[in-house]
Write a protein that holds these residues in place. Structure first.
Motif, PDB file in Angstrom:
ATOM      1  N   GLN A 295       0.805  -1.215   0.000  1.00 39.18           N
ATOM      2  CA  GLN A 295       0.000   0.000   0.000  1.00 39.18           C
ATOM      3  C   GLN A 295       0.844   1.274   0.000  1.00 39.18           C
ATOM      4  O   GLN A 295       0.387   2.313  -0.471  1.00 39.18           O
ATOM      5  CB  GLN A 295      -0.941   0.012   1.206  1.00 39.18           C
ATOM      6  N   ASN A 296       2.050   1.201   0.527  1.00 34.08           N
ATOM      7  CA  ASN A 296       2.882   2.399   0.670  1.00 34.08           C
ATOM      8  C   ASN A 296       4.105   2.407  -0.234  1.00 34.08           C
ATOM      9  O   ASN A 296       5.017   3.221  -0.047  1.00 34.08           O
ATOM     10  CB  ASN A 296       3.305   2.552   2.135  1.00 34.08           C
ATOM     11  N   ARG A 297       4.111   1.563  -1.241  1.00 35.58           N
ATOM     12  CA  ARG A 297       5.251   1.468  -2.159  1.00 35.58           C
ATOM     13  C   ARG A 297       5.593   2.822  -2.768  1.00 35.58           C
ATOM     14  O   ARG A 297       6.753   3.223  -2.784  1.00 35.58           O
ATOM     15  CB  ARG A 297       4.956   0.450  -3.260  1.00 35.58           C
ATOM     16  N   ASP A 298       4.596   3.519  -3.282  1.00 37.49           N
ATOM     17  CA  ASP A 298       4.855   4.811  -3.921  1.00 37.49           C
ATOM     18  C   ASP A 298       5.434   5.819  -2.935  1.00 37.49           C
ATOM     19  O   ASP A 298       6.340   6.586  -3.291  1.00 37.49           O
ATOM     20  CB  ASP A 298       3.580   5.362  -4.564  1.00 37.49           C
ATOM     21  N   ARG A 299       4.942   5.828  -1.709  1.00 36.27           N
ATOM     22  CA  ARG A 299       5.472   6.742  -0.695  1.00 36.27           C
ATOM     23  C   ARG A 299       6.932   6.439  -0.381  1.00 36.27           C
ATOM     24  O   ARG A 299       7.745   7.349  -0.203  1.00 36.27           O
ATOM     25  CB  ARG A 299       4.635   6.653   0.583  1.00 36.27           C
ATOM     26  N   VAL A 300       7.271   5.154  -0.339  1.00 32.40           N
ATOM     27  CA  VAL A 300       8.656   4.755  -0.080  1.00 32.40           C
ATOM     28  C   VAL A 300       9.552   5.193  -1.226  1.00 32.40           C
ATOM     29  O   VAL A 300      10.650   5.723  -1.015  1.00 32.40           O
ATOM     30  CB  VAL A 300       8.756   3.233   0.155  1.00 32.40           C
ATOM     31  N   LEU A 301       9.095   5.009  -2.454  1.00 34.51           N
ATOM     32  CA  LEU A 301       9.889   5.422  -3.610  1.00 34.51           C
ATOM     33  C   LEU A 301      10.124   6.925  -3.621  1.00 34.51           C
ATOM     34  O   LEU A 301      11.228   7.395  -3.944  1.00 34.51           O
ATOM     35  CB  LEU A 301       9.218   4.964  -4.910  1.00 34.51           C
ATOM     36  N   VAL A 302       9.104   7.708  -3.258  1.00 33.24           N
ATOM     37  CA  VAL A 302       9.260   9.166  -3.171  1.00 33.24           C
ATOM     38  C   VAL A 302      10.265   9.525  -2.077  1.00 33.24           C
ATOM     39  O   VAL A 302      11.149  10.361  -2.281  1.00 33.24           O
ATOM     40  CB  VAL A 302       7.897   9.857  -2.915  1.00 33.24           C
ATOM     41  N   ALA A 303      10.151   8.881  -0.925  1.00 31.68           N
ATOM     42  CA  ALA A 303      11.077   9.153   0.177  1.00 31.68           C
ATOM     43  C   ALA A 303      12.511   8.806  -0.223  1.00 31.68           C
ATOM     44  O   ALA A 303      13.445   9.560   0.081  1.00 31.68           O
ATOM     45  CB  ALA A 303      10.662   8.361   1.424  1.00 31.68           C
ATOM     46  N   ARG A 304      12.710   7.717  -0.917  1.00 37.43           N
ATOM     47  CA  ARG A 304      14.048   7.341  -1.372  1.00 37.43           C
ATOM     48  C   ARG A 304      14.613   8.386  -2.328  1.00 37.43           C
ATOM     49  O   ARG A 304      15.781   8.759  -2.233  1.00 37.43           O
ATOM     50  CB  ARG A 304      14.023   5.985  -2.079  1.00 37.43           C
ATOM     51  N   ALA A 305      13.781   8.825  -3.262  1.00 36.94           N
ATOM     52  CA  ALA A 305      14.230   9.821  -4.240  1.00 36.94           C
ATOM     53  C   ALA A 305      14.607  11.125  -3.543  1.00 36.94           C
ATOM     54  O   ALA A 305      15.633  11.744  -3.874  1.00 36.94           O
ATOM     55  CB  ALA A 305      13.149  10.056  -5.291  1.00 36.94           C
ATOM     56  N   GLN A 306      13.807  11.543  -2.575  1.00 39.06           N
ATOM     57  CA  GLN A 306      14.115  12.772  -1.831  1.00 39.06           C
ATOM     58  C   GLN A 306      15.413  12.610  -1.049  1.00 39.06           C
ATOM     59  O   GLN A 306      16.252  13.508  -1.035  1.00 39.06           O
ATOM     60  CB  GLN A 306      12.962  13.129  -0.889  1.00 39.06           C
ATOM     61  N   TYR A 307      15.590  11.480  -0.418  1.00 40.74           N
ATOM     62  CA  TYR A 307      16.809  11.219   0.344  1.00 40.74           C
ATOM     63  C   TYR A 307      18.027  11.229  -0.573  1.00 40.74           C
ATOM     64  O   TYR A 307      19.048  11.844  -0.265  1.00 40.74           O
ATOM     65  CB  TYR A 307      16.695   9.875   1.061  1.00 40.74           C
ATOM     66  N   ASP A 308      17.911  10.544  -1.700  1.00 41.03           N
ATOM     67  CA  ASP A 308      19.030  10.452  -2.636  1.00 41.03           C
ATOM     68  C   ASP A 308      19.451  11.820  -3.166  1.00 41.03           C
ATOM     69  O   ASP A 308      20.618  12.028  -3.478  1.00 41.03           O
ATOM     70  CB  ASP A 308      18.685   9.515  -3.795  1.00 41.03           C
ATOM     71  N   LYS A 309      18.521  12.762  -3.246  1.00 45.46           N
ATOM     72  CA  LYS A 309      18.850  14.119  -3.698  1.00 45.46           C
ATOM     73  C   LYS A 309      19.666  14.868  -2.649  1.00 45.46           C
ATOM     74  O   LYS A 309      20.437  15.762  -2.992  1.00 45.46           O
ATOM     75  CB  LYS A 309      17.577  14.919  -3.985  1.00 45.46           C
ATOM     76  N   THR A 310      19.475  14.529  -1.382  1.00 46.13           N
ATOM     77  CA  THR A 310      20.134  15.278  -0.305  1.00 46.13           C
ATOM     78  C   THR A 310      21.446  14.662   0.162  1.00 46.13           C
ATOM     79  O   THR A 310      22.213  15.321   0.850  1.00 46.13           O
ATOM     80  CB  THR A 310      19.207  15.399   0.921  1.00 46.13           C
ATOM     81  N   VAL A 311      21.678  13.420  -0.205  1.00 43.38           N
ATOM     82  CA  VAL A 311      22.887  12.730   0.246  1.00 43.38           C
ATOM     83  C   VAL A 311      23.925  12.789  -0.865  1.00 43.38           C
ATOM     84  O   VAL A 311      23.648  12.434  -2.009  1.00 43.38           O
ATOM     85  CB  VAL A 311      22.582  11.267   0.620  1.00 43.38           C
ATOM     86  N   GLU A 312      25.112  13.239  -0.506  1.00 44.00           N
ATOM     87  CA  GLU A 312      26.181  13.326  -1.491  1.00 44.00           C
ATOM     88  C   GLU A 312      26.655  11.926  -1.850  1.00 44.00           C
ATOM     89  O   GLU A 312      26.882  11.087  -0.979  1.00 44.00           O
ATOM     90  CB  GLU A 312      27.346  14.135  -0.925  1.00 44.00           C
ATOM     91  N   THR A 313      26.805  11.671  -3.136  1.00 48.88           N
ATOM     92  CA  THR A 313      27.313  10.388  -3.596  1.00 48.88           C
ATOM     93  C   THR A 313      28.798  10.312  -3.286  1.00 48.88           C
ATOM     94  O   THR A 313      29.544  11.230  -3.613  1.00 48.88           O
ATOM     95  CB  THR A 313      27.098  10.246  -5.123  1.00 48.88           C
ATOM     96  N   PRO A 314      29.229   9.228  -2.652  1.00 52.25           N
ATOM     97  CA  PRO A 314      30.663   9.111  -2.325  1.00 52.25           C
ATOM     98  C   PRO A 314      31.503   9.151  -3.590  1.00 52.25           C
ATOM     99  O   PRO A 314      31.143   8.594  -4.615  1.00 52.25           O
ATOM    100  CB  PRO A 314      30.774   7.737  -1.660  1.00 52.25           C
ATOM    101  N   LYS A 315      32.620   9.862  -3.510  1.00 51.58           N
ATOM    102  CA  LYS A 315      33.541   9.959  -4.645  1.00 51.58           C
ATOM    103  C   LYS A 315      34.348   8.675  -4.725  1.00 51.58           C
ATOM    104  O   LYS A 315      34.787   8.137  -3.707  1.00 51.58           O
ATOM    105  CB  LYS A 315      34.491  11.155  -4.463  1.00 51.58           C
ATOM    106  N   MET A 316      34.559   8.213  -5.953  1.00 56.71           N
ATOM    107  CA  MET A 316      35.358   7.014  -6.145  1.00 56.71           C
ATOM    108  C   MET A 316      36.832   7.381  -6.225  1.00 56.71           C
ATOM    109  O   MET A 316      37.201   8.404  -6.777  1.00 56.71           O
ATOM    110  CB  MET A 316      34.926   6.284  -7.415  1.00 56.71           C
TER     111      MET A 316
END
Length: 80
Positions: A51-72
Motif C-alpha cells: 500500500q505504501n510502495r509509492d510513498r517509499v519510492l518518493v522518500a528514497r528519491a528525496q533522500y538520494d537528492k540530499t545525500v552526497e554520492t561518495p567519490k570514487m
C-alpha cells in the motif's frame, strides 16, 4: 539456502517437517500454531509495504537528492 531457512524456522518452532519414505523422497512442511500466529503480523507488514510502495519510492528519491554520492578513488570499480 532454502534448506537452511526451513531448518531455522523448524528449530524456532514456526514449522514442522515430516519426511515420507517414498521414491522420490517427499518432505512436507506445515505451520505450527506459533507459525500461524506469526503469519498475522507478517501479512500486515506485507500489506503495508504494498500500500505504501509509492510513498517509499518518493522518500528514497528525496533522500538520494540530499545525500552526497561518495567519490570514487581513481582506479576503484563501482559495486553492482
Amino acid at each position: 539456502m532454502l534448506t537452511t531457512s526451513l531448518r531455522g524456522l523448524e528449530r524456532d518452532g514456526f514449522i514442522t517437517r515430516t519426511v515420507y519414505a517414498t521414491v522420490p523422497a517427499k518432505v512436507e512442511y506445515r505451520l505450527t500454531e506459533m507459525g500461524l500466529e506469526l503469519a498475522i503480523p507478517v501479512r500486515a507488514l506485507s500489506s503495508f509495504a504494498v500500500q505504501n510502495r509509492d510513498r517509499v519510492l518518493v522518500a528514497r528519491a528525496q533522500y538520494d537528492k540530499t545525500v552526497e554520492t561518495p567519490k570514487m578513488v581513481p582506479g576503484e570499480q563501482a559495486l553492482g
